[in-house]
Design an enzyme around this catalytic site. Structure first.
Site, PDB file in Angstrom:
ATOM      1  CB  CYS A   1       7.435  -2.214   2.218  1.00  0.00           C
ATOM      2  SG  CYS A   1       7.684  -0.389   2.532  1.00  0.00           S
ATOM      3  CD  GLU A   2       2.019  -2.133  -2.657  1.00  0.00           C
ATOM      4  OE1 GLU A   2       2.239  -2.854  -3.688  1.00  0.00           O
ATOM      5  OE2 GLU A   2       0.834  -2.071  -2.210  1.00  0.00           O
ATOM      6  CG  HIS A   3       2.663   1.069   2.212  1.00  0.00           C
ATOM      7  ND1 HIS A   3       2.475  -0.108   2.862  1.00  0.00           N
ATOM      8  CD2 HIS A   3       1.741   0.847   1.237  1.00  0.00           C
ATOM      9  CE1 HIS A   3       1.498  -0.686   2.604  1.00  0.00           C
ATOM     10  NE2 HIS A   3       0.835  -0.135   1.318  1.00  0.00           N
ATOM     11  CG  HIS A   4       7.526   3.262   3.929  1.00  0.00           C
ATOM     12  ND1 HIS A   4       6.840   2.186   4.462  1.00  0.00           N
ATOM     13  CD2 HIS A   4       7.028   4.516   4.477  1.00  0.00           C
ATOM     14  CE1 HIS A   4       5.685   2.906   5.093  1.00  0.00           C
ATOM     15  NE2 HIS A   4       5.819   4.143   5.330  1.00  0.00           N
TER      16      HIS A   4
ATOM     17  CB  CYS B   1       8.971   1.033   6.328  1.00  0.00           C
ATOM     18  SG  CYS B   1       7.812  -0.372   6.420  1.00  0.00           S
TER      19      CYS B   1
ATOM     20  CG  HIS C   1       7.845  -5.190   7.059  1.00  0.00           C
ATOM     21  ND1 HIS C   1       7.473  -4.895   6.108  1.00  0.00           N
ATOM     22  CD2 HIS C   1       7.518  -6.249   7.887  1.00  0.00           C
ATOM     23  CE1 HIS C   1       6.673  -6.004   5.773  1.00  0.00           C
ATOM     24  NE2 HIS C   1       6.987  -6.847   6.720  1.00  0.00           N
TER      25      HIS C   1
HETATM   26 ZN   LIG Z   1       6.792   0.315   4.499  1.00  0.00          ZN
END
Ligand SMILES: [Zn+2]
Length: 199
Positions: free
Chosen positions: A88-91, A159, A157
């Protein structure tokens, strides 16, 4: 050959930069980067990260074009339960699960093994599940130009699972449909086929 060597040189440089940055991260979280178990960790982590993001260097359109064959078959082709691993590009934490892809040929079919490779090319980048679904869908739609294409992804996910968010076992489902799959009847047939186990 020259360009390949150039690419290798570039890769070595990137690997070393990423490696140095992983050392800084280890130091930043209070670890001792000189202790035995960690000495080679920045290098291993760097190689792993480069492997997991190698999709940036790959061309999914070329993969499909290299294995397209003229064929009159015009029923639904389904490749289900394609293993999928992405970040995931956020975490920058993994999300993983299964992709189900279907298309209805329009004069051309594609080698079956190419569809999972297309999934991999887009999964081995920093992603969000929604865009990953869309990337796979549009690539097949624009390259193979089928009568219809459908993509469903079910993924967990890390995250969400590791960071104390409730419903740790929840699975996120995303889907996209083009052409004949926009008709409810065709879409329902596809969804029924991917949810039934034939064995
Ligand atoms: Zn994430």
């Amino acid at each position: 050959m020259a360009s390949y060597e150039h690419f290798e040189e570039y890769n070595i440089k990137v690997k070393e930069e990423v490696q140095n940055n992983y050392s800084t991260i280890l130091d930043g979280i209070g670890e001792d980067v000189t202790r035995e178990g960690l000495v080679k960790t920045p290098e291993r982590a760097s190689k792993a990260m480069m492997f997991l993001t190698q999709g940036y260097e790959q061309d999914a359109v070329e993969i499909l074009k290299g294995a397209m064959f003229k064929e009159d078959y015009d029923d639904m082709v389904i490749i289900k339960d394609i293993e999928l691993y992405s970040l995931c590009e956020h975490h920058m934490l993994p999300f993983f699960g299964k992709a189900h892809v279907a298309y209805i040929p329009n004069g051309h079919i594609v080698g079956l093994s190419k569809i999972p490779r297309v999934v991999d090319v887009f999964a081995r980048r920093l992603q969000v599940q929604e865009r990953l679904t869309h990337d796979i869908l549009e690539c097949i739609n624009n390259t193979l130009k089928p009568k219809g294409v459908a993509v469903v992804i079910e993924a967990s996910h890390m995250c969400m699972m590791m960071r104390g968010v409730q419903k740790q076992n929840s699975v996120t489902t995303t889907s996209g449909f083009r052409g004949q799959f926009e008709k409810q009847e065709t879409r329902n047939e596809f969804l029924k086929l991917i949810s039934s186990s034939l064995s």
